[in-house]
Design a protein around this motif. Structure first.
Motif, PDB file in Angstrom:
ATOM      1  N   ASN A 223       0.805  -1.167   0.030  1.00 26.02           N
ATOM      2  CA  ASN A 223      -0.098   0.017   0.068  1.00 26.02           C
ATOM      3  C   ASN A 223       0.994   1.258  -0.147  1.00 26.02           C
ATOM      4  O   ASN A 223       2.024   1.047   0.472  1.00 26.02           O
ATOM      5  CB  ASN A 223      -0.944   0.034   1.314  1.00 26.02           C
ATOM      6  CG  ASN A 223      -2.337  -0.422   0.778  1.00 26.02           C
ATOM      7  OD1 ASN A 223      -2.782  -0.744  -0.230  1.00 26.02           O
ATOM      8  ND2 ASN A 223      -2.972  -0.755   1.959  1.00 26.02           N
ATOM      9  N   THR A 224       0.337   2.210  -0.675  1.00 25.05           N
ATOM     10  CA  THR A 224       1.038   3.597  -0.595  1.00 25.05           C
ATOM     11  C   THR A 224      -0.012   4.487  -0.459  1.00 25.05           C
ATOM     12  O   THR A 224      -1.137   4.429   0.001  1.00 25.05           O
ATOM     13  CB  THR A 224       1.660   3.842  -2.002  1.00 25.05           C
ATOM     14  OG1 THR A 224       0.560   4.137  -2.900  1.00 25.05           O
ATOM     15  CG2 THR A 224       2.433   2.588  -2.456  1.00 25.05           C
ATOM     16  N   GLY A 225       0.588   5.837  -0.290  1.00 25.99           N
ATOM     17  CA  GLY A 225      -0.243   7.160  -0.129  1.00 25.99           C
ATOM     18  C   GLY A 225      -1.317   7.059  -1.471  1.00 25.99           C
ATOM     19  O   GLY A 225      -2.206   7.988  -1.396  1.00 25.99           O
ATOM     20  N   GLY A 226      -0.802   6.596  -2.389  1.00 32.44           N
ATOM     21  CA  GLY A 226      -1.539   6.672  -3.525  1.00 32.44           C
ATOM     22  C   GLY A 226      -0.913   6.853  -4.876  1.00 32.44           C
ATOM     23  O   GLY A 226      -0.085   7.696  -5.175  1.00 32.44           O
ATOM     24  N   MET A 227      -1.349   5.937  -5.815  1.00 35.06           N
ATOM     25  CA  MET A 227      -0.681   6.035  -7.186  1.00 35.06           C
ATOM     26  C   MET A 227      -1.051   6.542  -8.377  1.00 35.06           C
ATOM     27  O   MET A 227      -0.389   6.515  -9.653  1.00 35.06           O
ATOM     28  CB  MET A 227       0.157   4.493  -7.499  1.00 35.06           C
ATOM     29  CG  MET A 227       0.933   3.876  -6.454  1.00 35.06           C
ATOM     30  SD  MET A 227       2.646   4.539  -6.335  1.00 35.06           S
ATOM     31  CE  MET A 227       3.373   4.500  -8.068  1.00 35.06           C
ATOM     32  N   GLY A 228      -2.272   7.120  -8.117  1.00 31.84           N
ATOM     33  CA  GLY A 228      -3.223   7.636  -9.212  1.00 31.84           C
ATOM     34  C   GLY A 228      -4.580   7.641  -8.970  1.00 31.84           C
ATOM     35  O   GLY A 228      -5.078   6.941  -7.875  1.00 31.84           O
ATOM     36  N   ALA A 229      -5.450   8.233  -9.752  1.00 27.83           N
ATOM     37  CA  ALA A 229      -6.875   8.249  -9.553  1.00 27.83           C
ATOM     38  C   ALA A 229      -7.750   8.823 -11.001  1.00 27.83           C
ATOM     39  O   ALA A 229      -6.913   9.455 -11.589  1.00 27.83           O
ATOM     40  CB  ALA A 229      -7.129   9.256  -8.443  1.00 27.83           C
ATOM     41  N   TYR A 230      -8.706   8.690 -10.621  1.00 30.12           N
ATOM     42  CA  TYR A 230      -9.453   9.204 -11.904  1.00 30.12           C
ATOM     43  C   TYR A 230     -10.831   9.638 -11.359  1.00 30.12           C
ATOM     44  O   TYR A 230     -11.387   9.142 -10.233  1.00 30.12           O
ATOM     45  CB  TYR A 230      -9.664   8.104 -13.007  1.00 30.12           C
ATOM     46  CG  TYR A 230     -10.747   6.969 -12.914  1.00 30.12           C
ATOM     47  CD1 TYR A 230     -12.103   6.993 -13.017  1.00 30.12           C
ATOM     48  CD2 TYR A 230     -10.083   5.805 -12.046  1.00 30.12           C
ATOM     49  CE1 TYR A 230     -12.886   5.947 -12.834  1.00 30.12           C
ATOM     50  CE2 TYR A 230     -10.900   4.871 -11.808  1.00 30.12           C
ATOM     51  CZ  TYR A 230     -12.179   4.932 -11.927  1.00 30.12           C
ATOM     52  OH  TYR A 230     -13.063   3.927 -11.848  1.00 30.12           O
ATOM     53  N   SER A 231     -11.491  10.471 -11.990  1.00 35.03           N
ATOM     54  CA  SER A 231     -12.714  10.860 -11.652  1.00 35.03           C
ATOM     55  C   SER A 231     -13.525  11.639 -12.742  1.00 35.03           C
ATOM     56  O   SER A 231     -12.883  12.215 -13.776  1.00 35.03           O
ATOM     57  CB  SER A 231     -12.632  12.044 -10.590  1.00 35.03           C
ATOM     58  OG  SER A 231     -13.833  12.649 -10.159  1.00 35.03           O
ATOM     59  N   PRO A 232     -14.705  11.598 -13.131  1.00 32.72           N
ATOM     60  CA  PRO A 232     -15.747  11.030 -12.332  1.00 32.72           C
ATOM     61  C   PRO A 232     -15.770   9.609 -12.369  1.00 32.72           C
ATOM     62  O   PRO A 232     -15.336   9.005 -13.437  1.00 32.72           O
ATOM     63  CB  PRO A 232     -17.222  11.585 -12.600  1.00 32.72           C
ATOM     64  CG  PRO A 232     -16.744  12.090 -14.045  1.00 32.72           C
ATOM     65  CD  PRO A 232     -15.314  12.553 -14.277  1.00 32.72           C
ATOM     66  N   VAL A 233     -16.404   8.798 -11.475  1.00 28.14           N
ATOM     67  CA  VAL A 233     -16.669   7.417 -11.766  1.00 28.14           C
ATOM     68  C   VAL A 233     -18.106   7.197 -12.301  1.00 28.14           C
ATOM     69  O   VAL A 233     -18.924   6.973 -11.629  1.00 28.14           O
ATOM     70  CB  VAL A 233     -16.575   6.642 -10.309  1.00 28.14           C
ATOM     71  CG1 VAL A 233     -16.334   4.964 -10.439  1.00 28.14           C
ATOM     72  CG2 VAL A 233     -15.197   7.083  -9.392  1.00 28.14           C
ATOM     73  N   ARG A 234     -18.100   7.184 -13.558  1.00 21.70           N
ATOM     74  CA  ARG A 234     -19.275   6.901 -14.175  1.00 21.70           C
ATOM     75  C   ARG A 234     -19.918   5.814 -14.078  1.00 21.70           C
ATOM     76  O   ARG A 234     -20.962   5.822 -14.200  1.00 21.70           O
ATOM     77  CB  ARG A 234     -19.123   7.436 -15.812  1.00 21.70           C
ATOM     78  CG  ARG A 234     -18.491   9.001 -16.096  1.00 21.70           C
ATOM     79  CD  ARG A 234     -18.158   8.985 -17.529  1.00 21.70           C
ATOM     80  NE  ARG A 234     -18.151  10.372 -17.880  1.00 21.70           N
ATOM     81  CZ  ARG A 234     -17.658  10.722 -19.179  1.00 21.70           C
ATOM     82  NH1 ARG A 234     -17.409   9.891 -20.118  1.00 21.70           N
ATOM     83  NH2 ARG A 234     -17.534  12.150 -19.487  1.00 21.70           N
ATOM     84  N   TRP A 235     -19.396   4.802 -13.819  1.00 21.53           N
ATOM     85  CA  TRP A 235     -19.863   3.374 -13.973  1.00 21.53           C
ATOM     86  C   TRP A 235     -20.622   3.183 -12.516  1.00 21.53           C
ATOM     87  O   TRP A 235     -21.195   2.053 -12.199  1.00 21.53           O
ATOM     88  CB  TRP A 235     -18.809   2.036 -14.145  1.00 21.53           C
ATOM     89  CG  TRP A 235     -17.709   2.168 -13.591  1.00 21.53           C
ATOM     90  CD1 TRP A 235     -16.403   2.894 -13.881  1.00 21.53           C
ATOM     91  CD2 TRP A 235     -17.345   1.481 -12.449  1.00 21.53           C
ATOM     92  NE1 TRP A 235     -15.440   2.461 -12.886  1.00 21.53           N
ATOM     93  CE2 TRP A 235     -16.050   1.697 -11.897  1.00 21.53           C
ATOM     94  CE3 TRP A 235     -18.204   0.436 -11.486  1.00 21.53           C
ATOM     95  CZ2 TRP A 235     -15.100   1.287 -10.749  1.00 21.53           C
ATOM     96  CZ3 TRP A 235     -17.520  -0.219 -10.585  1.00 21.53           C
ATOM     97  CH2 TRP A 235     -16.178   0.194 -10.333  1.00 21.53           C
ATOM     98  N   ILE A 236     -20.285   3.916 -11.655  1.00 21.57           N
ATOM     99  CA  ILE A 236     -21.266   3.904 -10.246  1.00 21.57           C
ATOM    100  C   ILE A 236     -22.699   4.787 -10.557  1.00 21.57           C
ATOM    101  O   ILE A 236     -22.405   5.948 -10.952  1.00 21.57           O
ATOM    102  CB  ILE A 236     -20.309   4.504  -9.111  1.00 21.57           C
ATOM    103  CG1 ILE A 236     -19.038   3.904  -8.944  1.00 21.57           C
ATOM    104  CG2 ILE A 236     -21.257   4.615  -7.987  1.00 21.57           C
ATOM    105  CD1 ILE A 236     -19.502   2.262  -8.351  1.00 21.57           C
TER     106      ILE A 236
END
Length: 416
Positions: A223-236
């Motif tokens: 686990n890390t502090g975070g390696m990447g992200a995306y938004s918005p999460v359209r499939w939710i």
């Protein structure tokens, strides 16, 4: 014209500064302490530690700051909001008591249990014997959460009984007074809700985000502090999002008010969508990093206005874009997270145009920490945005490392 103070030093704070600078009202953003990668016009870094609460208060007074926005969790849990408010300085964030939502896992679990807010079954332990007993009762997989702040790395998920037993023995050998929250493992889909909470319970919600904690592709490694992200999460779906807000977020805000510790600031709700419905994984009391880097660029209105309206209890007019998906990839030093190697050359913004980049561990033009920068791109779909961000990274002259599959969930949903 307005002057804003941002507290913190990472890519999240860089993204916050850029967001405030887009306001026509804001001429100057001061980031304390910031880092050497923050060179945007109108942005100033002042080398005062994020935990030097009195020094930050004095800075806000001497610079006639109109608004302070706290990016980092540590000053919030230490009580910076209480200190600023005692000096009648405008600041957006929770009080020291309300910040326990992030500062103490046991505080949060007790609150959730008291008000019947859906979450994983858990027990707080303070001895090796009790921890071993709960391990045997809960079975595997099992989740261990250190009670205090851990910079996003205080959660351990284990599936092997010998490894779990060794983990507990080592933990209590190092510190017999360790306070540990042990949780049942939840199966499902994880996503994040960021709620901006103002005076008198006024609240608005940002687009959903999903981050990637594991160090390597295909969710391998530590686990890390975070390696990447995306938004918005359209499939939710909107139905799931609204259910999470009404069953998790709003009851938590209401519970804190009933407890005499009303919440204001950014409430980050980590949600697990299980077969039984959405459940709380955790609360944080600030924007996530790297989620902030993909959420904040989506705000098309005046962010200074938005926060100012919330602070006086006025229902704001919010403007989030709804056409594109934003994907952010974190560039890290070799050896991260265990032993990051300093000294790698950091790419410049001018290397690729246009380029959204937020800097973190940078000093004198080289890497000075684990997570060094977040590169962000956007397009009309997650598939195109993912291609765009990696095309831009490939043009950068850098030895920094990164994952190659950020936003794979969204891409898979678009392709299937």
């Amino acid at each position: 014209m307005k002057k804003v103070l941002i507290i913190g030093s990472g890519a999240r704070e860089h993204a916050l500064a850029q967001t405030f600078l887009r306001s026509e009202q804001v001429t100057t953003v001061i980031v304390a302490p910031g880092n050497d990668g923050m060179t945007d016009a109108g942005l100033e870094c002042v080398t005062i530690s994020a935990t030097n609460l009195l020094g930050l208060r004095d800075l806000a007074i001497s610079e006639s700051v109109d608004l302070t926005f706290v990016g980092n969790e540590e000053p919030l849990t230490l009580g910076i909001v209480d200190i600023f408010e005692a000096a009648e300085l405008p600041i957006f964030g929770p009080s020291k008591v309300a910040a326990q939502l992030e500062g103490s896992k046991s505080f949060t679990k007790n609150l959730l249990q008291k008000y019947a807010i859906p979450t994983a079954k858990s027990v707080t332990v303070e001895t090796l014997e009790h921890a071993t007993e709960i391990l045997q009762a809960f079975g595997l997989p099992i989740v261990f959460k250190l009670d205090g702040l851990a910079l996003g790395k205080g959660v351990t998920i284990l599936t092997d009984p010998i490894v779990a037993s060794t983990y507990l023995t080592d933990l209590y050998t190092k510190d017999p007074a360790t306070k540990l929250v042990i949780e049942e493992y939840l199966e499902g889909v994880e996503f994040s809700i960021f709620s901006l909470v103002g005076k008198n319970g006024i609240v608005t919600h940002a687009p959903l985000a999903q981050d990637h904690k594991r160090r390597f592709d295909q969710n391998r490694g530590p686990n890390t502090g975070g390696m990447g992200a995306y938004s918005p999460v359209r499939w939710i779906s909107d139905d799931i999002k609204n259910r999470a807000i009404t069953e998790l977020v709003e009851p938590a805000i209401s519970a804190l008010t009933k407890e005499g510790t009303p919440f204001a600031g950014v409430l980050y709700t980590g949600v697990m969508l299980t077969q039984e419905g959405p459940k709380v994984i955790e609360f944080n009391v600030r924007f996530g990093d790297p989620e902030a880097q993909v959420v904040l660029p989506q705000y098309s209105g005046d962010f200074y206005d938005l926060i100012s309206q919330l602070m006086i209890g006025q229902t704001p007019t919010v403007r989030w874009q709804n056409t594109d998906v934003y994907v952010g990839v974190v560039l890290v030093a070799a050896g991260y997270p265990q032993a990051p190697v300093k000294g790698a050359v950091v790419p410049t913004v001018d290397a690729v145009t246009p380029l959204i980049i937020n800097f973190a561990g940078v000093k004198n033009g080289v890497a000075n920490g684990g997570r060094v920068a977040t590169v962000v791109a956007h397009d009309i779909s997650a598939t195109l945005a993912q291609k765009s961000v990696y095309n831009k990274i490939n043009l950068l002259d850098t030895s920094l490392e990164y994952r190659h599959d950020i936003a794979y969930q969204a891409v898979n949903h678009e392709e299937n």
